[in-house]
Design a protein around this motif. Sequence first.
Motif, PDB file in Angstrom:
ATOM      1  N   ARG A 289     -18.685  -2.262 125.244  1.00 40.76           N
ATOM      2  CA  ARG A 289     -17.683  -2.033 124.044  1.00 40.76           C
ATOM      3  C   ARG A 289     -17.511  -3.567 123.699  1.00 40.76           C
ATOM      4  NH1 ARG A 289     -13.978   1.992 123.038  1.00 40.76           N
ATOM      5  NH2 ARG A 289     -13.425   0.684 121.255  1.00 40.76           N
ATOM      6  N   ALA A 290     -17.637  -4.613 124.518  1.00 38.62           N
ATOM      7  CA  ALA A 290     -17.317  -5.812 123.879  1.00 38.62           C
ATOM      8  C   ALA A 290     -18.584  -6.526 123.267  1.00 38.62           C
ATOM      9  CB  ALA A 290     -17.428  -6.816 125.438  1.00 38.62           C
ATOM     10  N   GLY A 291     -19.744  -5.815 123.591  1.00 39.75           N
ATOM     11  CA  GLY A 291     -20.996  -6.010 122.664  1.00 39.75           C
ATOM     12  C   GLY A 291     -20.692  -5.649 121.363  1.00 39.75           C
ATOM     13  N   ARG A 292     -20.171  -4.514 121.169  1.00 41.97           N
ATOM     14  CA  ARG A 292     -20.155  -3.913 119.653  1.00 41.97           C
ATOM     15  C   ARG A 292     -18.971  -4.290 119.071  1.00 41.97           C
ATOM     16  NH1 ARG A 292     -18.857   1.121 119.713  1.00 41.97           N
ATOM     17  NH2 ARG A 292     -18.747   1.628 121.836  1.00 41.97           N
ATOM     18  N   ALA A 293     -17.981  -4.910 119.948  1.00 41.74           N
ATOM     19  CA  ALA A 293     -16.676  -5.404 118.887  1.00 41.74           C
ATOM     20  C   ALA A 293     -16.913  -6.467 117.795  1.00 41.74           C
ATOM     21  CB  ALA A 293     -15.631  -5.819 119.950  1.00 41.74           C
ATOM     22  N   ASP A 294     -16.149  -6.524 116.804  1.00 43.24           N
ATOM     23  CA  ASP A 294     -16.204  -7.437 116.004  1.00 43.24           C
ATOM     24  C   ASP A 294     -15.808  -8.988 116.385  1.00 43.24           C
ATOM     25  OD1 ASP A 294     -16.831  -5.709 113.388  1.00 43.24           O
ATOM     26  OD2 ASP A 294     -15.205  -4.759 114.441  1.00 43.24           O
ATOM     27  N   LEU A 295     -15.073  -8.977 117.265  1.00 44.65           N
ATOM     28  CA  LEU A 295     -14.629 -10.285 117.747  1.00 44.65           C
ATOM     29  C   LEU A 295     -14.387  -9.985 119.156  1.00 44.65           C
ATOM     30  CD1 LEU A 295     -13.626 -13.318 117.226  1.00 44.65           C
ATOM     31  CD2 LEU A 295     -11.546 -12.132 116.631  1.00 44.65           C
ATOM     32  N   ARG A 296     -14.515 -11.168 120.157  1.00 44.88           N
ATOM     33  CA  ARG A 296     -14.317 -11.215 121.582  1.00 44.88           C
ATOM     34  C   ARG A 296     -13.131 -12.258 121.877  1.00 44.88           C
ATOM     35  NH1 ARG A 296     -18.432  -8.867 120.398  1.00 44.88           N
ATOM     36  NH2 ARG A 296     -18.986 -10.678 119.105  1.00 44.88           N
ATOM     37  N   LEU A 297     -12.190 -11.973 122.574  1.00 44.98           N
ATOM     38  CA  LEU A 297     -11.211 -13.010 123.112  1.00 44.98           C
ATOM     39  C   LEU A 297     -11.655 -13.041 124.538  1.00 44.98           C
ATOM     40  CD1 LEU A 297      -8.715 -14.672 122.915  1.00 44.98           C
ATOM     41  CD2 LEU A 297      -7.194 -12.655 123.334  1.00 44.98           C
ATOM     42  N   HIS A 298     -12.019 -14.199 124.827  1.00 48.56           N
ATOM     43  CA  HIS A 298     -12.411 -14.576 126.112  1.00 48.56           C
ATOM     44  C   HIS A 298     -11.273 -15.379 126.872  1.00 48.56           C
ATOM     45  CE1 HIS A 298     -16.845 -14.208 125.409  1.00 48.56           C
ATOM     46  NE2 HIS A 298     -16.452 -14.398 124.226  1.00 48.56           N
ATOM     47  N   LEU A 299     -10.631 -14.652 127.812  1.00 51.68           N
ATOM     48  CA  LEU A 299      -9.537 -14.884 128.686  1.00 51.68           C
ATOM     49  C   LEU A 299     -10.371 -15.814 129.991  1.00 51.68           C
ATOM     50  CD1 LEU A 299      -6.553 -12.537 128.588  1.00 51.68           C
ATOM     51  CD2 LEU A 299      -7.081 -14.518 127.194  1.00 51.68           C
ATOM     52  N   VAL A 300      -9.883 -17.038 130.113  1.00 50.64           N
ATOM     53  CA  VAL A 300     -10.842 -17.680 131.281  1.00 50.64           C
ATOM     54  C   VAL A 300      -9.714 -18.438 132.193  1.00 50.64           C
ATOM     55  CG1 VAL A 300     -12.590 -19.562 131.693  1.00 50.64           C
ATOM     56  CG2 VAL A 300     -12.536 -18.219 129.528  1.00 50.64           C
ATOM     57  N   PRO A 301      -9.797 -18.354 133.421  1.00 53.05           N
ATOM     58  CA  PRO A 301      -8.965 -18.923 134.424  1.00 53.05           C
ATOM     59  C   PRO A 301      -9.152 -20.396 134.309  1.00 53.05           C
ATOM     60  CG  PRO A 301     -10.047 -17.015 135.224  1.00 53.05           C
ATOM     61  CD  PRO A 301     -10.466 -17.204 134.049  1.00 53.05           C
ATOM     62  N   ALA A 302      -8.122 -21.370 134.601  1.00 59.48           N
ATOM     63  CA  ALA A 302      -8.120 -22.770 134.557  1.00 59.48           C
ATOM     64  C   ALA A 302      -9.309 -23.286 135.443  1.00 59.48           C
ATOM     65  CB  ALA A 302      -6.892 -23.326 134.868  1.00 59.48           C
ATOM     66  N   GLY A 303     -10.159 -23.981 134.710  1.00 57.55           N
ATOM     67  CA  GLY A 303     -11.368 -24.594 135.568  1.00 57.55           C
ATOM     68  C   GLY A 303     -12.656 -23.754 135.376  1.00 57.55           C
ATOM     69  N   ASP A 304     -12.780 -22.528 134.892  1.00 59.72           N
ATOM     70  CA  ASP A 304     -13.486 -21.504 134.872  1.00 59.72           C
ATOM     71  C   ASP A 304     -14.499 -21.592 133.707  1.00 59.72           C
ATOM     72  OD1 ASP A 304     -13.251 -21.089 137.464  1.00 59.72           O
ATOM     73  OD2 ASP A 304     -12.587 -19.065 137.150  1.00 59.72           O
ATOM     74  N   THR A 305     -15.275 -20.942 133.532  1.00 56.83           N
ATOM     75  CA  THR A 305     -16.209 -21.068 132.070  1.00 56.83           C
ATOM     76  C   THR A 305     -16.048 -19.366 131.619  1.00 56.83           C
ATOM     77  OG1 THR A 305     -18.404 -20.520 133.260  1.00 56.83           O
ATOM     78  CG2 THR A 305     -17.654 -22.723 132.721  1.00 56.83           C
ATOM     79  N   PRO A 306     -16.176 -19.018 130.481  1.00 56.97           N
ATOM     80  CA  PRO A 306     -16.339 -17.699 130.101  1.00 56.97           C
ATOM     81  C   PRO A 306     -17.502 -16.788 130.873  1.00 56.97           C
ATOM     82  CG  PRO A 306     -16.269 -19.126 128.158  1.00 56.97           C
ATOM     83  CD  PRO A 306     -16.396 -19.976 129.327  1.00 56.97           C
ATOM     84  N   ILE A 307     -17.056 -15.552 131.144  1.00 57.15           N
ATOM     85  CA  ILE A 307     -18.003 -14.932 132.094  1.00 57.15           C
ATOM     86  C   ILE A 307     -19.115 -14.377 131.378  1.00 57.15           C
ATOM     87  CG2 ILE A 307     -16.762 -12.675 131.661  1.00 57.15           C
ATOM     88  CD1 ILE A 307     -16.874 -12.429 134.952  1.00 57.15           C
ATOM     89  N   LEU A 308     -18.671 -14.067 130.040  1.00 58.75           N
ATOM     90  CA  LEU A 308     -19.770 -13.572 128.962  1.00 58.75           C
ATOM     91  C   LEU A 308     -20.160 -14.692 128.056  1.00 58.75           C
ATOM     92  CD1 LEU A 308     -18.323 -10.098 127.765  1.00 58.75           C
ATOM     93  CD2 LEU A 308     -20.403 -10.276 129.248  1.00 58.75           C
ATOM     94  N   PRO A 309     -21.247 -14.530 127.342  1.00 57.24           N
ATOM     95  CA  PRO A 309     -21.834 -15.548 126.445  1.00 57.24           C
ATOM     96  C   PRO A 309     -20.711 -15.427 125.214  1.00 57.24           C
ATOM     97  CG  PRO A 309     -23.511 -14.082 126.906  1.00 57.24           C
ATOM     98  CD  PRO A 309     -22.475 -13.488 127.681  1.00 57.24           C
ATOM     99  N   VAL A 310     -20.415 -16.697 124.620  1.00 49.97           N
ATOM    100  CA  VAL A 310     -19.399 -16.822 123.476  1.00 49.97           C
ATOM    101  C   VAL A 310     -20.191 -16.878 122.187  1.00 49.97           C
ATOM    102  CG1 VAL A 310     -17.669 -18.395 122.418  1.00 49.97           C
ATOM    103  CG2 VAL A 310     -17.837 -18.301 124.935  1.00 49.97           C
ATOM    104  N   LEU A 311     -20.079 -15.956 121.639  1.00 44.22           N
ATOM    105  CA  LEU A 311     -20.802 -15.710 120.067  1.00 44.22           C
ATOM    106  C   LEU A 311     -20.111 -16.621 119.157  1.00 44.22           C
ATOM    107  CD1 LEU A 311     -21.674 -11.872 120.485  1.00 44.22           C
ATOM    108  CD2 LEU A 311     -23.094 -13.952 121.250  1.00 44.22           C
ATOM    109  N   VAL A 312     -20.818 -16.722 118.132  1.00 47.43           N
ATOM    110  CA  VAL A 312     -20.167 -17.252 117.020  1.00 47.43           C
ATOM    111  C   VAL A 312     -18.951 -16.404 116.294  1.00 47.43           C
ATOM    112  CG1 VAL A 312     -20.663 -18.206 114.428  1.00 47.43           C
ATOM    113  CG2 VAL A 312     -22.271 -18.520 116.099  1.00 47.43           C
ATOM    114  N   GLY A 313     -17.890 -17.251 116.469  1.00 47.16           N
ATOM    115  CA  GLY A 313     -16.573 -16.622 115.692  1.00 47.16           C
ATOM    116  C   GLY A 313     -15.511 -16.193 116.940  1.00 47.16           C
ATOM    117  N   ASP A 314     -16.236 -16.058 118.062  1.00 44.28           N
ATOM    118  CA  ASP A 314     -15.338 -15.650 119.383  1.00 44.28           C
ATOM    119  C   ASP A 314     -14.441 -16.615 119.383  1.00 44.28           C
ATOM    120  OD1 ASP A 314     -17.108 -13.407 119.640  1.00 44.28           O
ATOM    121  OD2 ASP A 314     -17.716 -14.059 121.645  1.00 44.28           O
TER     122      ASP A 314
END
Length: 426
Positions: A289-314
């Motif tokens: 579903r995240a792959g098909r969504a128009d926009l992804r909001l990545h919640l990232v714990p402090a000090g970590d990196t996004p768990i999914l690739p950040v696409l343009v517009g995310d």
Amino acid sequence: MDTIFALASAEGKAGVSVVRLSGPRSHDVARAMSGSLPEPRRAGLRRLVDRAGVFLDEALVLVFEESRSFTGEAVVEFHLHGSIAVIHAVLKDLGTHEGLRLAEPGEFTRRAMENGRLDLTQVEALSDLIASETEAQRMQALRVLSGELGGKVESWRRDLVRAASLLEVTIDFADEEVPVDVSDEVRALLGAVVDGLSTELHGSAAAERIRAGFEVAIVGPPNAGKSTLLNYLAGREAAITSEIAGTTRDVIEVRMDIGGLPVTLLDTAGLRDSEDVVERIGVDRARERAGRADLRLHLVPAGDTPILPVLVGDIVRVAKQDDGNGRGISGLTGAGVTGLVDEIRETLSARVARAGLATRERHRMAMESGKEQLQQALVLLDTGPDEYELASEEIRLAIRRLEALLGRVDVEHLLDVIFSSFCIGK
């Protein structure tokens, strides 16, 4: 043709309810029930009685002449007191008159189309207007309902008819000397229509998203505060929150209006490797579903990196930052939420700025097909006069695609589906 009638306003108790009649007997039956009719388009207060003379209700009566009504037929509206008993009594009496029957879903609108009052794109826009939930949906539906898309299509059709006519003249006089070379004018006409179709097709994806709504997926690892944030945005407990990792197993959806745009927020399962079979299914669904969504909001714990690739517009936010400093956000305190909503609105608004008038997959397919026919016609035109007959046929096929878009040909199998989505009385 039968005269049809139905309750045109919402069912149930109300201050005022409207019963509509359309067809050849509407004025005669209304006159029999009210004693006399007011002047067309001027409301008149009348006492309505049934065929036995029993008083039904005191109502405002509106009369519309044939060709000057929504359906293009003679129409009468009774504006009644919104009592369930009154409505039932009036509808029951109307059903006793010869030549009258209860309307089917969408039948008033279908008659408007058959009588040339609306084209099929306007019918679809009327359905969209009734279903609209946000300002953007309302404005888009009104643009199409006003005939803006139909006007463009009709203009393209006229240009294509002229182009085909010019080629036909050349074909008919192939054995004689034709005084004027028509190829340049035909090429210009076809090129202009192709450009117009390309512009509309470019904006069709955004237009369809306005109609159907955007999807914004909240993604991140377990316990990143996704469900808490969704609940804060929704203003209710839409998702179960817990300190136990893996609580969210399925995608939870909340419909919202953000800046006048229809947005569905998706709370997805925490993304991680798991031995739990059910949780793994939830993670797979979340990724899909995240792959098909128009926009992804990545919640990232402090000090970590996004768990999914950040696409343009995310959008990326640091999770569980109760003070909301920097790019932090908290669904517990609401810190940073206002800025997040503004960023979602600005991102999606930038996309809809390119929206066209083709709001449905049917529109897009008809335009794509017509464009392909015209591009093929241009290729044949460049080949020379020997291919003009084939080029003319390609133009005729493109015209047919556009006529189908407006509901003039090849759409009978669609009409029952389209009108069944309307309520009775519309």
